[in-house]
Design a protein around this motif. Structure first.
Motif, PDB file in Angstrom:
ATOM      1  N   LEU A 153       0.824  -1.210   0.000  1.00 35.35           N
ATOM      2  CA  LEU A 153       0.000   0.000   0.000  1.00 35.35           C
ATOM      3  C   LEU A 153       0.859   1.260   0.000  1.00 35.35           C
ATOM      4  O   LEU A 153       0.524   2.250  -0.661  1.00 35.35           O
ATOM      5  CB  LEU A 153      -0.932  -0.012   1.214  1.00 35.35           C
ATOM      6  CG  LEU A 153      -2.023  -1.086   1.207  1.00 35.35           C
ATOM      7  CD1 LEU A 153      -2.783  -1.080   2.527  1.00 35.35           C
ATOM      8  CD2 LEU A 153      -2.973  -0.914   0.035  1.00 35.35           C
ATOM      9  N   VAL A 154       1.975   1.237   0.736  1.00 36.90           N
ATOM     10  CA  VAL A 154       2.885   2.387   0.731  1.00 36.90           C
ATOM     11  C   VAL A 154       3.446   2.595  -0.661  1.00 36.90           C
ATOM     12  O   VAL A 154       3.497   3.720  -1.176  1.00 36.90           O
ATOM     13  CB  VAL A 154       4.017   2.187   1.765  1.00 36.90           C
ATOM     14  CG1 VAL A 154       5.095   3.248   1.596  1.00 36.90           C
ATOM     15  CG2 VAL A 154       3.459   2.219   3.185  1.00 36.90           C
ATOM     16  N   ARG A 155       3.885   1.514  -1.295  1.00 33.72           N
ATOM     17  CA  ARG A 155       4.422   1.608  -2.656  1.00 33.72           C
ATOM     18  C   ARG A 155       3.359   2.148  -3.620  1.00 33.72           C
ATOM     19  O   ARG A 155       3.641   3.007  -4.466  1.00 33.72           O
ATOM     20  CB  ARG A 155       4.900   0.220  -3.101  1.00 33.72           C
ATOM     21  CG  ARG A 155       5.372   0.128  -4.553  1.00 33.72           C
ATOM     22  CD  ARG A 155       6.614   0.973  -4.770  1.00 33.72           C
ATOM     23  NE  ARG A 155       7.084   0.886  -6.144  1.00 33.72           N
ATOM     24  CZ  ARG A 155       8.258   0.342  -6.498  1.00 33.72           C
ATOM     25  NH1 ARG A 155       9.053  -0.177  -5.571  1.00 33.72           N
ATOM     26  NH2 ARG A 155       8.622   0.312  -7.756  1.00 33.72           N
ATOM     27  N   ARG A 156       2.150   1.667  -3.473  1.00 35.88           N
ATOM     28  CA  ARG A 156       1.055   2.134  -4.322  1.00 35.88           C
ATOM     29  C   ARG A 156       0.838   3.639  -4.164  1.00 35.88           C
ATOM     30  O   ARG A 156       0.642   4.363  -5.146  1.00 35.88           O
ATOM     31  CB  ARG A 156      -0.228   1.373  -3.964  1.00 35.88           C
ATOM     32  CG  ARG A 156      -1.434   1.675  -4.850  1.00 35.88           C
ATOM     33  CD  ARG A 156      -2.627   0.865  -4.365  1.00 35.88           C
ATOM     34  NE  ARG A 156      -3.736   0.976  -5.300  1.00 35.88           N
ATOM     35  CZ  ARG A 156      -4.641   1.935  -5.284  1.00 35.88           C
ATOM     36  NH1 ARG A 156      -4.539   2.895  -4.360  1.00 35.88           N
ATOM     37  NH2 ARG A 156      -5.633   1.972  -6.153  1.00 35.88           N
ATOM     38  N   SER A 157       0.874   4.127  -2.936  1.00 32.89           N
ATOM     39  CA  SER A 157       0.699   5.559  -2.679  1.00 32.89           C
ATOM     40  C   SER A 157       1.827   6.365  -3.320  1.00 32.89           C
ATOM     41  O   SER A 157       1.587   7.413  -3.929  1.00 32.89           O
ATOM     42  CB  SER A 157       0.644   5.825  -1.177  1.00 32.89           C
ATOM     43  OG  SER A 157      -0.468   5.203  -0.581  1.00 32.89           O
ATOM     44  N   LEU A 158       3.061   5.894  -3.175  1.00 29.59           N
ATOM     45  CA  LEU A 158       4.206   6.593  -3.758  1.00 29.59           C
ATOM     46  C   LEU A 158       4.066   6.674  -5.278  1.00 29.59           C
ATOM     47  O   LEU A 158       4.345   7.721  -5.886  1.00 29.59           O
ATOM     48  CB  LEU A 158       5.499   5.875  -3.377  1.00 29.59           C
ATOM     49  CG  LEU A 158       5.911   5.967  -1.907  1.00 29.59           C
ATOM     50  CD1 LEU A 158       7.018   4.966  -1.605  1.00 29.59           C
ATOM     51  CD2 LEU A 158       6.355   7.374  -1.551  1.00 29.59           C
ATOM     52  N   GLU A 159       3.658   5.597  -5.890  1.00 31.70           N
ATOM     53  CA  GLU A 159       3.503   5.594  -7.347  1.00 31.70           C
ATOM     54  C   GLU A 159       2.431   6.568  -7.805  1.00 31.70           C
ATOM     55  O   GLU A 159       2.468   7.049  -8.949  1.00 31.70           O
ATOM     56  CB  GLU A 159       3.165   4.181  -7.826  1.00 31.70           C
ATOM     57  CG  GLU A 159       4.317   3.191  -7.668  1.00 31.70           C
ATOM     58  CD  GLU A 159       3.922   1.780  -8.034  1.00 31.70           C
ATOM     59  OE1 GLU A 159       2.706   1.535  -8.296  1.00 31.70           O
ATOM     60  OE2 GLU A 159       4.801   0.900  -8.058  1.00 31.70           O
ATOM     61  N   ARG A 160       1.485   6.878  -6.938  1.00 26.93           N
ATOM     62  CA  ARG A 160       0.391   7.778  -7.289  1.00 26.93           C
ATOM     63  C   ARG A 160       0.603   9.208  -6.785  1.00 26.93           C
ATOM     64  O   ARG A 160      -0.298  10.028  -6.849  1.00 26.93           O
ATOM     65  CB  ARG A 160      -0.927   7.208  -6.755  1.00 26.93           C
ATOM     66  CG  ARG A 160      -1.414   6.030  -7.595  1.00 26.93           C
ATOM     67  CD  ARG A 160      -2.355   5.111  -6.834  1.00 26.93           C
ATOM     68  NE  ARG A 160      -2.856   4.059  -7.709  1.00 26.93           N
ATOM     69  CZ  ARG A 160      -2.139   2.989  -8.082  1.00 26.93           C
ATOM     70  NH1 ARG A 160      -0.906   2.842  -7.644  1.00 26.93           N
ATOM     71  NH2 ARG A 160      -2.684   2.075  -8.883  1.00 26.93           N
ATOM     72  N   GLY A 161       1.799   9.495  -6.296  1.00 27.35           N
ATOM     73  CA  GLY A 161       2.130  10.871  -5.933  1.00 27.35           C
ATOM     74  C   GLY A 161       1.793  11.264  -4.520  1.00 27.35           C
ATOM     75  O   GLY A 161       1.781  12.462  -4.197  1.00 27.35           O
ATOM     76  N   PHE A 162       1.533  10.295  -3.634  1.00 28.35           N
ATOM     77  CA  PHE A 162       1.318  10.582  -2.218  1.00 28.35           C
ATOM     78  C   PHE A 162       2.570  10.132  -1.478  1.00 28.35           C
ATOM     79  O   PHE A 162       2.793   8.938  -1.278  1.00 28.35           O
ATOM     80  CB  PHE A 162       0.083   9.851  -1.690  1.00 28.35           C
ATOM     81  CG  PHE A 162      -1.205  10.557  -1.988  1.00 28.35           C
ATOM     82  CD1 PHE A 162      -1.911  11.220  -0.989  1.00 28.35           C
ATOM     83  CD2 PHE A 162      -1.720  10.591  -3.277  1.00 28.35           C
ATOM     84  CE1 PHE A 162      -3.089  11.896  -1.267  1.00 28.35           C
ATOM     85  CE2 PHE A 162      -2.903  11.250  -3.567  1.00 28.35           C
ATOM     86  CZ  PHE A 162      -3.583  11.913  -2.561  1.00 28.35           C
ATOM     87  N   TYR A 163       3.378  11.112  -1.055  1.00 28.37           N
ATOM     88  CA  TYR A 163       4.699  10.804  -0.516  1.00 28.37           C
ATOM     89  C   TYR A 163       4.732  10.742   1.002  1.00 28.37           C
ATOM     90  O   TYR A 163       5.794  10.543   1.588  1.00 28.37           O
ATOM     91  CB  TYR A 163       5.706  11.832  -1.034  1.00 28.37           C
ATOM     92  CG  TYR A 163       5.799  11.808  -2.544  1.00 28.37           C
ATOM     93  CD1 TYR A 163       6.432  10.763  -3.191  1.00 28.37           C
ATOM     94  CD2 TYR A 163       5.209  12.809  -3.312  1.00 28.37           C
ATOM     95  CE1 TYR A 163       6.509  10.717  -4.581  1.00 28.37           C
ATOM     96  CE2 TYR A 163       5.274  12.773  -4.699  1.00 28.37           C
ATOM     97  CZ  TYR A 163       5.919  11.722  -5.327  1.00 28.37           C
ATOM     98  OH  TYR A 163       5.976  11.678  -6.689  1.00 28.37           O
ATOM     99  N   GLN A 164       3.589  10.924   1.630  1.00 27.60           N
ATOM    100  CA  GLN A 164       3.466  10.769   3.073  1.00 27.60           C
ATOM    101  C   GLN A 164       2.257   9.902   3.362  1.00 27.60           C
ATOM    102  O   GLN A 164       1.354   9.764   2.529  1.00 27.60           O
ATOM    103  CB  GLN A 164       3.301  12.123   3.769  1.00 27.60           C
ATOM    104  CG  GLN A 164       4.513  13.028   3.682  1.00 27.60           C
ATOM    105  CD  GLN A 164       4.242  14.382   4.311  1.00 27.60           C
ATOM    106  OE1 GLN A 164       3.449  15.167   3.813  1.00 27.60           O
ATOM    107  NE2 GLN A 164       4.902  14.660   5.427  1.00 27.60           N
ATOM    108  N   GLY A 165       2.214   9.333   4.555  1.00 27.15           N
ATOM    109  CA  GLY A 165       1.063   8.532   4.946  1.00 27.15           C
ATOM    110  C   GLY A 165       1.009   8.374   6.448  1.00 27.15           C
ATOM    111  O   GLY A 165       2.022   8.521   7.146  1.00 27.15           O
TER     112      GLY A 165
END
Length: 326
Positions: free
Chosen positions: A220-232
């Motif tokens: 899920l973290v990798r998925r967020s990074l690929e979509r331009g969300f660099y924090q979580g």
């Protein structure tokens, strides 16, 4: 831990006023002690309750107890304190929080770098789409201009509000992706940062349960990074293991292509084969890699011929190689 929020909302619950007052003061004193002995995280803040009618009085009261306890004894206001405002439903609530922060700053003499910042949690349908069909979140960004620093997606409140069954509530649900796409458009071109939501599948229990939760969280973290969300957001300390692993892997895997392309992009840009926007995106990628620790400054120079200063120029104007390293 890099960024911490002291929670007086869902993670804290509803308690007697005297109890929450005491806990707000105790939390502020604990933060002050951590700042004093150098054990506080680099970034920190407090999440109050929402400014909806049923909780707004308590939200204001908690901040009114927290700040004086943080400053008692003549302690200076620490720079960078962020107030997280949850369950926002309108731009008027962001404006109201801005007014509240101005009042608190005036009362306690807070100014300069110590000014209060706010971030809002995007976890209600109303903040995505208003009754007139407009994207409310865009108005929120402008209502908080100068003070608003972040938009944080609330996975479970948002999906639950849409009637999605608990087993399918996830930051990768299509409804969540839609909301986050609107957030990205609303924050584009501003200094407001984006943060993805959390996973409540925690790495606890036996070996198999822990490994399975780590694998899910890393994906899920990798998925967020690929979509331009660099924090979580993370809910458990053990999730930092999978977050760091996934984040470093994302940047390390992308380094060869990004570095080689940025190194050769000056000639390609001069011949019209490389867009400045692409150069800025490459520079952004490498800058984030350095910032999170996946890439050192020395490695950046070795791979691209650029110093950190030159990389900042490339991020700003889309022209690399302005300050090549000797």
């Amino acid at each position: 831990m890099e960024d911490l929020r002291i929670d007086f909302e869902d993670g804290y619950g509803t308690r007697a006023d005297d109890t929450e007052d005491a806990h707000a003061r105790a939390a502020a004193r604990s933060l002050a002690a951590a700042l004093g002995d150098g054990t506080a995280p680099p970034f920190f803040g407090v999440r109050c309750k929402s400014l909806e009618p049923s909780t707004r009085r308590r939200a204001v009261r908690t901040l009114g107890e927290f700040l004086p306890a943080l400053l008692e004894g003549g302690r200076p206001m620490p720079a960078g304190l962020v107030i997280t405002l949850p369950k926002v439903t309108s731009a008027a609530q962001v404006s109201a929080m801005d007014v509240l922060c101005e009042g608190l700053e005036r009362v306690f003499g807070i100014e300069g770098p110590a000014r209060l910042s706010i971030e809002i949690q995007v976890e209600t349908p109303q903040v995505i789409l208003g009754p007139e069909g407009a994207a409310t979140i865009a108005s929120c960004v402008h209502a908080g201009a100068g003070r608003l620093t972040g938009l944080h997606f609330g996975t479970y409140d948002y999906t639950a509000a849409l009637g999605i069954a608990a087993a399918y509530q996830s930051l990768e649900h299509p409804a969540a992706d839609h909301a986050k796409s609107i957030m990205q458009v609303a924050a584009a071109g501003t200094v407001v940062r984006l943060s993805d939501g959390s996973s409540n599948v925690l790495p606890v229990g036996g070996h198999d349960e822990v490994v399975a939760a780590w694998r899910l969280h890393a994906r899920l973290v990798r998925r967020s990074l690929e979509r331009g969300f660099y924090q979580g957001w993370d809910l458990h300390p053990a999730q930092l293991v999978s977050r760091y692993a996934a984040t470093y892997a994302f940047y390390r895997e992308g380094l060869p292509l990004a570095c080689d392309r940025l190194r050769s992009s000056a000639d390609r840009a001069a011949s019209g084969l490389e867009e400045p926007a692409t150069i800025r995106a490459l520079a952004d990628f490498l800058s984030r890699a350095v910032h999170c620790g996946a890439l050192t400054g020395g490695e950046l120079t070795d791979r691209t011929g650029l110093t950190a200063g030159a990389l900042r120029i490339a991020r700003r104007i889309g022209i690399p190689g302005v300050q090549a390293a000797p």
